[in-house]
Design a protein around this motif. Structure first.
Motif, PDB file in Angstrom:
ATOM      1  N   TYR A  67       0.825  -1.204   0.000  1.00  0.00           N
ATOM      2  CA  TYR A  67       0.000   0.000   0.000  1.00  0.00           C
ATOM      3  C   TYR A  67       0.859   1.253   0.000  1.00  0.00           C
ATOM      4  O   TYR A  67       1.944   1.295   0.565  1.00  0.00           O
ATOM      5  N   LYS A  68       0.329   2.282  -0.627  1.00  0.00           N
ATOM      6  CA  LYS A  68       0.988   3.573  -0.656  1.00  0.00           C
ATOM      7  C   LYS A  68       0.094   4.611   0.009  1.00  0.00           C
ATOM      8  O   LYS A  68      -1.092   4.378   0.232  1.00  0.00           O
ATOM      9  N   PHE A  69       0.677   5.733   0.320  1.00  0.00           N
ATOM     10  CA  PHE A  69      -0.119   6.874   0.746  1.00  0.00           C
ATOM     11  C   PHE A  69       0.304   8.079  -0.079  1.00  0.00           C
ATOM     12  O   PHE A  69       1.415   8.129  -0.633  1.00  0.00           O
ATOM     13  N   ALA A  70      -0.576   9.057  -0.167  1.00  0.00           N
ATOM     14  CA  ALA A  70      -0.293  10.311  -0.863  1.00  0.00           C
ATOM     15  C   ALA A  70      -0.402  11.448   0.141  1.00  0.00           C
ATOM     16  O   ALA A  70      -1.289  11.446   0.990  1.00  0.00           O
ATOM     17  N   TYR A  71       0.500  12.406   0.029  1.00  0.00           N
ATOM     18  CA  TYR A  71       0.543  13.497   1.000  1.00  0.00           C
ATOM     19  C   TYR A  71       0.892  14.800   0.288  1.00  0.00           C
ATOM     20  O   TYR A  71       1.886  14.893  -0.415  1.00  0.00           O
ATOM     21  N   ALA A  72       0.030  15.808   0.484  1.00  0.00           N
ATOM     22  CA  ALA A  72       0.257  17.143  -0.071  1.00  0.00           C
ATOM     23  C   ALA A  72       0.800  18.035   1.043  1.00  0.00           C
ATOM     24  O   ALA A  72       0.021  18.566   1.837  1.00  0.00           O
ATOM     25  N   PRO A  73       2.119  18.192   1.166  1.00  0.00           N
ATOM     26  CA  PRO A  73       2.678  18.962   2.278  1.00  0.00           C
ATOM     27  C   PRO A  73       2.283  20.439   2.210  1.00  0.00           C
ATOM     28  O   PRO A  73       2.539  21.114   1.211  1.00  0.00           O
ATOM     29  N   PHE A 391      -9.861  -0.874   4.023  1.00  0.00           N
ATOM     30  CA  PHE A 391      -9.190  -2.079   4.522  1.00  0.00           C
ATOM     31  C   PHE A 391      -7.694  -1.818   4.705  1.00  0.00           C
ATOM     32  O   PHE A 391      -7.108  -2.130   5.743  1.00  0.00           O
ATOM     33  N   ALA A 392      -7.079  -1.220   3.681  1.00  0.00           N
ATOM     34  CA  ALA A 392      -5.640  -0.946   3.739  1.00  0.00           C
ATOM     35  C   ALA A 392      -5.320   0.069   4.827  1.00  0.00           C
ATOM     36  O   ALA A 392      -4.331  -0.083   5.563  1.00  0.00           O
ATOM     37  N   PHE A 393      -6.159   1.091   4.948  1.00  0.00           N
ATOM     38  CA  PHE A 393      -5.922   2.135   5.955  1.00  0.00           C
ATOM     39  C   PHE A 393      -5.961   1.537   7.361  1.00  0.00           C
ATOM     40  O   PHE A 393      -5.109   1.837   8.207  1.00  0.00           O
ATOM     41  N   LYS A 394      -6.928   0.661   7.622  1.00  0.00           N
ATOM     42  CA  LYS A 394      -7.045   0.045   8.944  1.00  0.00           C
ATOM     43  C   LYS A 394      -5.873  -0.890   9.228  1.00  0.00           C
ATOM     44  O   LYS A 394      -5.408  -0.987  10.366  1.00  0.00           O
ATOM     45  N   ARG A 395      -5.383  -1.573   8.204  1.00  0.00           N
ATOM     46  CA  ARG A 395      -4.216  -2.442   8.388  1.00  0.00           C
ATOM     47  C   ARG A 395      -2.984  -1.618   8.750  1.00  0.00           C
ATOM     48  O   ARG A 395      -2.201  -1.998   9.633  1.00  0.00           O
ATOM     49  N   ASN A 400       0.588   0.225  13.364  1.00  0.00           N
ATOM     50  CA  ASN A 400       1.203   1.449  13.896  1.00  0.00           C
ATOM     51  C   ASN A 400       2.177   2.078  12.905  1.00  0.00           C
ATOM     52  O   ASN A 400       3.100   2.818  13.297  1.00  0.00           O
ATOM     53  N   LEU A 401       1.978   1.824  11.624  1.00  0.00           N
ATOM     54  CA  LEU A 401       2.892   2.350  10.611  1.00  0.00           C
ATOM     55  C   LEU A 401       2.678   3.839  10.361  1.00  0.00           C
ATOM     56  O   LEU A 401       3.613   4.553   9.991  1.00  0.00           O
ATOM     57  N   LEU A 402       1.446   4.309  10.576  1.00  0.00           N
ATOM     58  CA  LEU A 402       1.170   5.726  10.346  1.00  0.00           C
ATOM     59  C   LEU A 402       1.922   6.591  11.356  1.00  0.00           C
ATOM     60  O   LEU A 402       2.479   7.628  11.015  1.00  0.00           O
ATOM     61  N   ALA A 403       1.923   6.152  12.609  1.00  0.00           N
ATOM     62  CA  ALA A 403       2.620   6.909  13.659  1.00  0.00           C
ATOM     63  C   ALA A 403       4.127   6.948  13.393  1.00  0.00           C
ATOM     64  O   ALA A 403       4.803   7.938  13.692  1.00  0.00           O
ATOM     65  N   LYS A 404       4.661   5.873  12.832  1.00  0.00           N
ATOM     66  CA  LYS A 404       6.096   5.824  12.545  1.00  0.00           C
ATOM     67  C   LYS A 404       6.465   6.702  11.355  1.00  0.00           C
ATOM     68  O   LYS A 404       7.565   7.247  11.284  1.00  0.00           O
ATOM     69  N   GLU A 405       5.528   6.848  10.430  1.00  0.00           N
ATOM     70  CA  GLU A 405       5.796   7.647   9.226  1.00  0.00           C
ATOM     71  C   GLU A 405       5.572   9.126   9.473  1.00  0.00           C
ATOM     72  O   GLU A 405       6.354   9.974   9.039  1.00  0.00           O
ATOM     73  N   PHE A 406       4.496   9.453  10.181  1.00  0.00           N
ATOM     74  CA  PHE A 406       4.126  10.855  10.398  1.00  0.00           C
ATOM     75  C   PHE A 406       4.396  11.226  11.862  1.00  0.00           C
ATOM     76  O   PHE A 406       3.492  11.299  12.681  1.00  0.00           O
ATOM     77  N   TYR A 407       5.645  11.457  12.173  1.00  0.00           N
ATOM     78  CA  TYR A 407       6.017  11.757  13.550  1.00  0.00           C
ATOM     79  C   TYR A 407       5.858  13.255  13.835  1.00  0.00           C
ATOM     80  O   TYR A 407       5.800  14.084  12.917  1.00  0.00           O
ATOM     81  N   PRO A 408       5.788  13.620  15.116  1.00  0.00           N
ATOM     82  CA  PRO A 408       5.589  15.022  15.493  1.00  0.00           C
ATOM     83  C   PRO A 408       6.720  15.926  15.033  1.00  0.00           C
ATOM     84  O   PRO A 408       7.832  15.482  14.746  1.00  0.00           O
ATOM     85  N   SER A 409       6.418  17.212  14.988  1.00  0.00           N
ATOM     86  CA  SER A 409       7.379  18.195  14.509  1.00  0.00           C
ATOM     87  C   SER A 409       8.524  18.415  15.496  1.00  0.00           C
ATOM     88  O   SER A 409       9.620  18.809  15.095  1.00  0.00           O
ATOM     89  N   VAL A 410       8.283  18.181  16.776  1.00  0.00           N
ATOM     90  CA  VAL A 410       9.303  18.374  17.806  1.00  0.00           C
ATOM     91  C   VAL A 410       9.293  17.185  18.751  1.00  0.00           C
ATOM     92  O   VAL A 410       8.235  16.651  19.071  1.00  0.00           O
TER      93      VAL A 410
END
Length: 415
Positions: A67-73, A391-395, A400-410
């Protein structure tokens, strides 16, 4: 209306002139994120007359090798008040990335929805942009909740200094005294290069989730639009200054000592006791400067990395050796940056404030030094996720892959 892939030039021309323009929506930022393993697209939306009406740099990356994700920073660049256009664009964009096996689309547009008022206990005064939240929710976006302060990829609360209206005289007496004191403690700023980034990174590495290569790549990719400044203390100058201040205060102390012999008022006694305290502080400074000089004449103790884009200077990384906080390093740094850029730029982005303004919180020091310069505190709209494959989003969430990818700014070690 149709989604199209833009050339670098097409995207740059549109993005540079859009009201929501920012350094994250640039081809340079795309290259920077490419070094972190992201693929990226320059996506546009054209009407039937081939007019470009929306655009965004959109990063994408594989997770779990499937699975991939897309992000518009800090994107998408669109007129969010044109709800019909916004609705059509995100519907078509969702289809575009769903076909490319993306589990979700994340956006965090740089939209100010309010201003925090210090006199009102930092309560926000919201503007009409807050209605865009409902627009995005109606399109299926889920708004992320900030569980802890500074929990987003980009800070939700951001202090800005208007460099054209800023006046040092308007600062509190305490802040002015700390800035002036920092200038007497042997502190100097040096312009540095990407070869010197380790000097700053080694001081602040426990305060960021990024590795050193990320900051080195900022200097490499943004070139003259990024600058690194290192802060050093010259212990010889510090010692000379501390001795001069001590001698001056000793004269002052002797004066009050004689004064209270003949005029033993409470006011004179208080002045004498304050002078005694100042002498003790200056004695400690002489000891510290002497010990520092015994080891080395100079010591690098911190610094700041900035990006310049259009009318704005953005602090990306800054910090100092906390064991030397009595030198007021950040007061020296902020004062230096303000004075250096106030003639050529309009705004200084101070890179986030924690939403917890309790003086007893772990965020107090992080906020206090920035708030001392009387910035305007803006609240931004935050992060939104549009789920494309439930389904992919819940997996991804379950692992816990989302938390590892999108970590806090500080990073705060106490957390």
């Amino acid at each position: 209306m149709r989604v199209v892939e833009l050339t670098m030039q097409e995207f740059s021309d549109f993005a540079a002139n859009h009201p929501l323009r920012n350094y994250c929506q640039t081809t340079t930022y795309a290259k920077l994120m490419g070094e972190k393993g992201f693929n990226y697209d320059y996506i546009g939306y054209k009407d039937d007359s081939n007019n470009l009406v929306a655009a965004s740099l959109i990063l994408n990356k594989k997770m779990m090798a499937i699975y991939k994700f897309a992000y518009a920073p800090k994107g998408v660049l669109i007129d969010y008040y044109n709800t019909e256009l916004t609705g059509m664009f995100f519907k078509d964009l969702a289809e575009y990335y769903k076909k490319r096996d993306c589990a979700f689309l994340k956006i965090n547009p740089e939209i100010i929805i309010g201003q925090l008022i210090p006199k009102n206990g930092y309560m926000p005064a919201y503007n009409q942009n807050v209605n865009i939240i409902d627009v995005l929710k109606d399109l299926g976006f889920k708004r992320r909740r900030e569980i802890k302060p500074l929990d987003f990829i980009m800070p939700r609360i951001n202090p800005y200094i208007n460099l054209k209206t800023y006046k040092f005289e308007d600062l509190s007496d305490e802040t002015k005294e700390k800035v002036k004191a920092s200038e007497k403690k042997g502190l100097f700023i040096e312009t540095a290069t990407n070869k010197d980034i380790a000097t700053l990174y080694n001081v602040v590495k426990n305060e960021t989730y990024e590795n050193i290569n990320y900051y080195r790549n900022i200097l490499n990719t943004f070139n003259e639009d990024a600058e690194l400044f290192l802060l050093k203390v010259d212990y010889e100058e510090y010692l000379i200054s501390a001795r001069k201040e001590y001698e001056k205060e000793l004269e002052n102390n002797n004066y009050y000592n004689e004064l209270i012999q003949n005029n033993n008022t409470e006011e004179n006694l208080n002045a004498k006791m304050q002078s005694d305290r100042d002498l003790l502080i200056l004695k400690d400074e002489i000891v510290s400067a002497t010990e520092g000089l015994r080891k080395n004449k100079f010591k690098y103790i911190g610094g700041v990395l900035i990006i310049k884009y259009k009318n704005r200077v953005s602090i990306i990384l800054n910090g100092y050796d906390k064991s030397l906080k009595d030198l007021y390093p950040n007061y020296f740094i902020y004062n230096y940056i303000i004075n250096k850029y106030k003639d050529d730029y309009d705004f200084l982005d101070m890179n986030g404030a924690a939403s917890d303004f309790n003086p007893d919180s772990i965020y107090n020091d992080f906020n206090k030094e920035k708030l001392a310069f009387n910035p305007t505190l803006y609240e931004f709209i935050g992060e939104f996720d549009l789920v494309l494959n439930d389904f992919a989003f819940k997996r991804l969430q379950a692992k816990n892959l989302l938390a590892k990818e999108f970590y806090p700014s500080v990073k705060f070690e106490e957390q």
